[in-house]
Design a protein around this motif. Structure first.
Motif, PDB file in Angstrom:
ATOM      1  N   ILE A 121       0.547   7.608   4.838  1.00  0.00           N
ATOM      2  CA  ILE A 121       0.347   8.463   6.151  1.00  0.00           C
ATOM      3  C   ILE A 121       0.618  10.108   5.708  1.00  0.00           C
ATOM      4  O   ILE A 121      -0.167  11.009   5.734  1.00  0.00           O
ATOM      5  N   CYS A 122       2.048  10.139   5.134  1.00  0.00           N
ATOM      6  CA  CYS A 122       2.459  11.446   4.913  1.00  0.00           C
ATOM      7  C   CYS A 122       2.678  11.597   3.618  1.00  0.00           C
ATOM      8  O   CYS A 122       3.045  12.795   3.060  1.00  0.00           O
ATOM      9  N   MET A 123       2.401  10.724   2.657  1.00  0.00           N
ATOM     10  CA  MET A 123       2.305  11.007   1.084  1.00  0.00           C
ATOM     11  C   MET A 123       3.613  10.983   0.638  1.00  0.00           C
ATOM     12  O   MET A 123       4.051  11.871  -0.376  1.00  0.00           O
ATOM     13  N   CYS A 145       7.764  10.041   8.300  1.00  0.00           N
ATOM     14  CA  CYS A 145       7.072   9.800   9.465  1.00  0.00           C
ATOM     15  C   CYS A 145       7.625   8.549  10.304  1.00  0.00           C
ATOM     16  O   CYS A 145       7.165   8.639  11.400  1.00  0.00           O
ATOM     17  N   GLY A 146       8.189   7.708   9.812  1.00  0.00           N
ATOM     18  CA  GLY A 146       9.113   6.427  10.481  1.00  0.00           C
ATOM     19  C   GLY A 146       7.867   5.510  10.817  1.00  0.00           C
ATOM     20  O   GLY A 146       8.291   4.619  11.451  1.00  0.00           O
ATOM     21  N   ILE A 147       6.655   5.604  10.236  1.00  0.00           N
ATOM     22  CA  ILE A 147       5.802   4.303  10.217  1.00  0.00           C
ATOM     23  C   ILE A 147       5.833   3.374   9.196  1.00  0.00           C
ATOM     24  O   ILE A 147       5.991   3.675   8.134  1.00  0.00           O
ATOM     25  N   MET A 153      -1.946  -1.076   1.632  1.00  0.00           N
ATOM     26  CA  MET A 153      -2.066   0.372   1.479  1.00  0.00           C
ATOM     27  C   MET A 153      -1.112   0.828   0.368  1.00  0.00           C
ATOM     28  O   MET A 153      -1.476   2.155   0.200  1.00  0.00           O
ATOM     29  N   ILE A 154      -0.166   0.180   0.177  1.00  0.00           N
ATOM     30  CA  ILE A 154       0.857   0.827  -0.592  1.00  0.00           C
ATOM     31  C   ILE A 154       1.206  -0.218  -1.971  1.00  0.00           C
ATOM     32  O   ILE A 154       1.835   0.347  -2.653  1.00  0.00           O
ATOM     33  N   LYS A 155       0.460  -1.399  -1.961  1.00  0.00           N
ATOM     34  CA  LYS A 155       0.968  -1.943  -3.294  1.00  0.00           C
ATOM     35  C   LYS A 155       0.286  -1.504  -4.387  1.00  0.00           C
ATOM     36  O   LYS A 155       1.050  -1.760  -5.397  1.00  0.00           O
TER      37      LYS A 155
END
Length: 521
Positions: A121-123, A145-147, A153-155
């Protein structure tokens, strides 16, 4: 637990190791099992051992992509051979060098693991205790960002590292200079990115963090019996041979590497350094002669001998200058060719498959089959990505493979090529198979390629009635040049005519093809 010297090996789709720059294969041993200490390594008991100029590589026959490992020759201190006795198979015992001053046996102990990942989301870069995989839900939230992101999406951005308690700062890149080509590598690299030479930082095992390669899988069936104060070792167990040739080859390579370390004689054979001549015979000899040496037949012979020496020196100097000029011209030609030749980023060093490296013909055919499979998948990669299928005659493969891969290493016969292609299924190379078209022409095919070409030809004839062979070939290869050979197209056309899908009209200008809509067979 496993010794730190294990490394993951990248392989080709056909199950052959991908060599580094300047790395050459020396010997191949089939039917090999892997031991760490006294314990077997799970899922690594049926494979092949490749000895190269830099590594000892184990390629698993069942899962070559995931279960293949290697050892650097620089990490090996010596080898011993244990012969076969009763039910005990012959083994090659490989002793590893010390990498840690605190203990002789370099067995990894469990250490705190941290995972680094990038928020989609925020890199923002995040660090989390423990190893992140799809089984741990929910995932930790981003610090910025707390998400909490989705694992899919991050693997690709997850990197796992071990947290050492040492407070040493990571070594600077300037400390990881390649001793062969002087390229400054990243501090965590173990081999030079340019020439593949083992780096000093890897030999000294410096650095405060040691990354874990998640692709490396080492599981033991039991205790390896490695204790503190004892040298670490691994074993190769030979199932079908005595392994003597591999032992002799490996011992020779290790001795050669040790000998090369003592031969760092700089400027060896140099004729000049920085333009200053080191040692050169002068063309003008100062002859110390007295009057007696210039008198009579002896004086004439001496004068003639000196003249021959001068002529010889003059000729040698002329030939040396000519060789230097030709070498300079050759360098200029290579430089010009490299500047105008498109760079192939996927080019990697190839294995040199000689018959002398294999104990019998069957092992040679197996290795040839893997190389042919990799060659076809690489040569026709564009066609496979565009059309999804590959279809090429065995005659064309024979010509392409021998011309591209076997020059200098011995051509293979048509019979050997056929035997190799028939072994695709046995070796687990399932994307390609050997088929026979019209009961006579042998072809290499992937998927339902024959029906694919047949459907394309019928579509072209339906839109362009009266198309001849040249028109059909141009239409099929409109986007991919020469992907579908004329021999394949002729066989498919003959099949269409035999089954009544097409009609032919023989004229002086040639044979023209039409759709058969009235006289179905």
């Amino acid at each position: 637990m496993y010794v730190r010297q294990w490394h993951y090996v990248e392989t080709t789709p056909s199950g052959q190791p991908i060599l580094r720059e300047n790395e050459k294969d020396v010997y191949v041993e089939h039917s090999v099992g892997l031991y760490q200490g006294k314990s077997k390594v799970k899922a690594k008991q049926k494979g092949r051992a490749y000895l190269t100029s830099q590594r000892l590589i184990y390629i698993d026959d069942v899962s070559p992509t995931s279960d293949s490992v290697s050892l650097e020759l620089d990490d090996i201190s010596g080898v011993e051979y244990s012969s076969k006795f009763l039910k005990k198979s012959a083994k090659l015992i490989i002793f590893l060098k010390e990498q840690d001053n605190d203990s002789t046996c370099n067995v990894q102990e469990p250490k705190p693991i941290k995972s680094q990942w990038i928020c989609p989301i925020c890199m923002m870069g995040n660090e989390t205790n423990g190893e992140i995989d799809g089984s741990h839900l929910p995932l930790p939230a981003c610090m910025n960002c707390g998400i909490s992101p989705d694992y899919e999406m991050i693997k690709n951005s997850i990197s796992t590292l071990q947290d050492n308690n040492d407070n040493k700062a990571p070594s600077d890149n300037s400390d990881n200079v390649c001793p062969a080509c002087t390229f400054i590598n990243h501090s965590l690299m173990s081999n030079c990115e340019i020439c593949g030479t083992r780096l000093p930082a890897a030999l000294s095992n410096s650095g405060s963090q040691s990354f874990i390669d998640s692709r490396l899988k080492i599981e033991l069936e039991g205790s390896d019996g490695l204790t503190e104060g004892e040298k670490c070792y691994i074993q190769l167990s030979f199932r079908k041979s005595d392994g003597v040739l591999l032992y002799q080859s490996m011992d020779k390579v290790l001795k050669e590497k040790e000998r090369e370390k003592t031969l760092n004689v700089f400027n060896k054979g140099a004729s000049s350094i920085n333009g200053v001549e080191v040692e050169r015979l002068k063309s003008d000899f100062t002859l110390v002669e007295n009057k007696m040496s210039q008198v009579g037949i002896a004086g004439l012979e001496k004068t003639q001998e000196n003249q021959l020496i001068r002529n010889d020196i003059l000729m040698n100097n002329a030939l040396s200058d000519l060789n230097n000029l030709m070498a300079l011209a050759s360098d200029i030609e290579k430089l010009y060719g490299a500047a105008n030749k498109p760079e192939d980023k996927n080019k990697t060093p190839l294995l040199i498959i000689d018959r002398e490296k294999f104990l019998n013909k069957s092992q040679f055919i197996d290795e040839i089959a893997r190389e042919i499979y990799g060659f076809i998948m690489s040569e026709f990669k564009e066609q496979k990505e565009k059309d999804g299928v590959i279809l090429i005659t065995l005659v064309d493969i024979y010509a392409l493979y021998n011309k591209s891969m076997r020059i200098g290493t011995g051509l293979i016969s048509p019979q050997e090529l056929r035997e190799a292609c028939e072994k695709f299924e046995k070796l687990g190379l399932n994307e390609l198979r050997l088929i026979r078209i019209n009961g006579r022409v042998l072809c290499i095919s992937s998927g339902n390629s024959f029906e694919f070409v047949k459907t394309k030809i019928i579509e072209i004839v339906s839109f362009s009635p009266g198309a001849d062979l040249l028109r059909l070939t141009q239409s099929l290869n409109e986007n991919n040049s020469n992907s579908w050979t004329m021999g394949i197209i002729m066989e498919v056309l003959q099949n269409c005519v035999n089954e009544g899908d097409l009609l032919i009209d023989e004229q002086i200008s040639g044979i023209h093809y039409y759709m058969n809509s009235d006289w179905k067979i």
